[in-house]
Design an enzyme around this catalytic site. Structure first.
Site, PDB file in Angstrom:
ATOM      1  N   GLU A  99       0.889  -1.277  -0.222  1.00 18.22           N
ATOM      2  CA  GLU A  99       0.039  -0.006   0.268  1.00 18.22           C
ATOM      3  C   GLU A  99       0.394   1.547  -0.168  1.00 18.22           C
ATOM      4  OE1 GLU A  99      -2.266   1.503  -0.702  1.00 18.22           O
ATOM      5  OE2 GLU A  99      -3.761   1.424   1.293  1.00 18.22           O
ATOM      6  N   ASP A 100       0.122   2.416  -0.387  1.00 16.71           N
ATOM      7  CA  ASP A 100       1.073   3.476  -0.549  1.00 16.71           C
ATOM      8  C   ASP A 100       0.861   4.145   0.614  1.00 16.71           C
ATOM      9  OD1 ASP A 100      -1.589   4.215  -0.744  1.00 16.71           O
ATOM     10  OD2 ASP A 100      -1.797   6.492  -2.280  1.00 16.71           O
ATOM     11  N   ASP A 103      -3.700   5.766   6.323  1.00 10.32           N
ATOM     12  CA  ASP A 103      -4.651   6.893   7.296  1.00 10.32           C
ATOM     13  C   ASP A 103      -5.400   6.539   8.462  1.00 10.32           C
ATOM     14  OD1 ASP A 103      -5.040   9.546   6.638  1.00 10.32           O
ATOM     15  OD2 ASP A 103      -5.745   9.706   5.357  1.00 10.32           O
ATOM     16  N   PHE A 152      -1.199  16.178   3.801  1.00  7.53           N
ATOM     17  CA  PHE A 152      -1.715  15.707   3.177  1.00  7.53           C
ATOM     18  C   PHE A 152      -0.426  15.599   1.660  1.00  7.53           C
ATOM     19  CE2 PHE A 152      -3.129  14.693  -0.635  1.00  7.53           C
ATOM     20  CZ  PHE A 152      -4.190  13.461  -0.940  1.00  7.53           C
ATOM     21  N   ARG A 165       1.541  11.817  -8.959  1.00  8.05           N
ATOM     22  CA  ARG A 165       1.619  10.453  -8.625  1.00  8.05           C
ATOM     23  C   ARG A 165       2.921  10.322  -9.402  1.00  8.05           C
ATOM     24  NH1 ARG A 165      -2.980   7.461  -7.429  1.00  8.05           N
ATOM     25  NH2 ARG A 165      -4.400   7.454  -8.196  1.00  8.05           N
TER      26      ARG A 165
HETATM   27  P1  IMP Z   1      -7.621   5.437   4.610  1.00  9.30           P
HETATM   28  O1  IMP Z   1      -8.558   4.683   4.027  1.00  9.30           O
HETATM   29  O2  IMP Z   1      -7.712   5.628   5.635  1.00  9.30           O
HETATM   30  O3  IMP Z   1      -6.153   5.029   5.650  1.00  9.30           O
HETATM   31  O4  IMP Z   1      -6.606   5.648   2.776  1.00  9.30           O
HETATM   32  C1  IMP Z   1      -5.885   4.961   2.390  1.00  9.30           C
HETATM   33  C2  IMP Z   1      -6.275   5.963   0.870  1.00  9.30           C
HETATM   34  O5  IMP Z   1      -6.033   7.599   0.837  1.00  9.30           O
HETATM   35  C3  IMP Z   1      -4.706   5.350   0.956  1.00  9.30           C
HETATM   36  O6  IMP Z   1      -4.158   3.909   0.154  1.00  9.30           O
HETATM   37  C4  IMP Z   1      -3.753   6.762  -0.006  1.00  9.30           C
HETATM   38  O7  IMP Z   1      -4.970   6.482  -1.439  1.00  9.30           O
HETATM   39  C5  IMP Z   1      -5.050   7.473   0.581  1.00  9.30           C
HETATM   40  N1  IMP Z   1      -4.260   8.279   1.132  1.00  9.30           N
HETATM   41  C6  IMP Z   1      -4.665   8.419   2.488  1.00  9.30           C
HETATM   42  N2  IMP Z   1      -4.043   9.954   3.062  1.00  9.30           N
HETATM   43  C7  IMP Z   1      -3.267  10.721   2.112  1.00  9.30           C
HETATM   44  C8  IMP Z   1      -2.061  11.126   1.519  1.00  9.30           C
HETATM   45  O8  IMP Z   1      -1.782  12.339   2.683  1.00  9.30           O
HETATM   46  N3  IMP Z   1      -1.998  12.328   0.321  1.00  9.30           N
HETATM   47  C9  IMP Z   1      -2.568  10.932  -0.511  1.00  9.30           C
HETATM   48  N4  IMP Z   1      -3.703  10.170  -0.733  1.00  9.30           N
HETATM   49  C10 IMP Z   1      -2.906   9.547   0.450  1.00  9.30           C
HETATM   50 MG    MG Z   2      -5.163   7.758  -4.225  1.00 11.09          MG
END
Ligand code: IMP
Ligand code: MG
Length: 179
Positions: A99-100, A103, A152, A165
């Site tokens: 995963e990238d 959050d 962010f 990206r």
């Molecule tokens: P989660 O479900 O809230 O953990 O979000 C995960 C997804 O939200 C990641 O795979 C990202 O695509 C996106 N995301 C969360 N924080 C950021 C950020 O700071 N920059 C860009 N994308 C983010």
């Molecule tokens: Mg995204």
């Protein structure tokens, strides 16, 4: 540095070092195991997935899945939709999710359950970035590149409205770009 960024948080060299460190950890942990599959979450994991793969010296396959929880904003909606599913079955496989960024944890929590329901032998998570301050659901993250503050970030696969990206580093987006 790109003009829409406030600062560079993590350089390409630092990311390459992290990919090497995590790949070495994975090789140690999976020694003697078979049927290892790295599942990259599209689209954010592409750059990191490529770095990780090149450094993993063991038999493994790869697959990709695309889910969305974000829509076009900068906050998670908590609802996860499958946009592209796995292309191969994962039953009895040792799955490493790539995963990238983690959050709120909503995306990974959904995917872990989904993979367990598909009878994976094991499921572990490898993420380039981790934002622990924003967690809404608790998840075990096995491999973490970097913890990042609650800002962010974009670049190295991570986007804002599908852009940035391609940047070869991770940076903090200027708030005026998204406000
Ligand atoms: P989660 O479900 O809230 O953990 O979000 C995960 C997804 O939200 C990641 O795979 C990202 O695509 C996106 N995301 C969360 N924080 C950021 C950020 O700071 N920059 C860009 N994308 C983010
Ligand atoms: Mg995204």
């Amino acid at each position: 540095m790109h003009k829409d960024l406030e600062k560079i948080l993590i350089t390409e060299e630092e990311i390459h070092e992290a990919a090497k460190r995590l790949a070495a950890q994975i090789e140690r942990d999976y020694e003697g195991e078979r049927d290892i599959v790295l599942v990259g979450l599209l689209k954010g994991s592409v750059q990191f997935m490529a770095d990780l793969l090149k450094n993993i010296d063991m038999m493994c396959t790869i697959d990709f899945m695309c889910v969305s929880s974000y829509g076009k904003g900068t906050k998670s909606t908590g609802r996860v939709n499958i946009i592209k599913d796995l292309s191969e079955p994962i039953d009895d496989k040792n799955v490493i999710i790539v995963e990238d960024i983690i959050d709120s944890g909503n995306t990974l929590s959904f995917i872990e359950k989904y993979f367990s329901a598909k009878n994976a032998k094991s499921v572990r998570i490898c993420t380039l970035l981790n934002k622990p301050s924003r967690r809404e659901v608790e998840i075990d993250v096995d491999y973490i590149g970097f913890d990042v503050p609650d800002e962010f970030v974009v670049g190295y696969g991570l986007d804002y409205q599908e852009y940035y990206r391609n940047l070869p580093y991770i940076g903090v987006l200027k708030p005026e770009v998204y406000s």
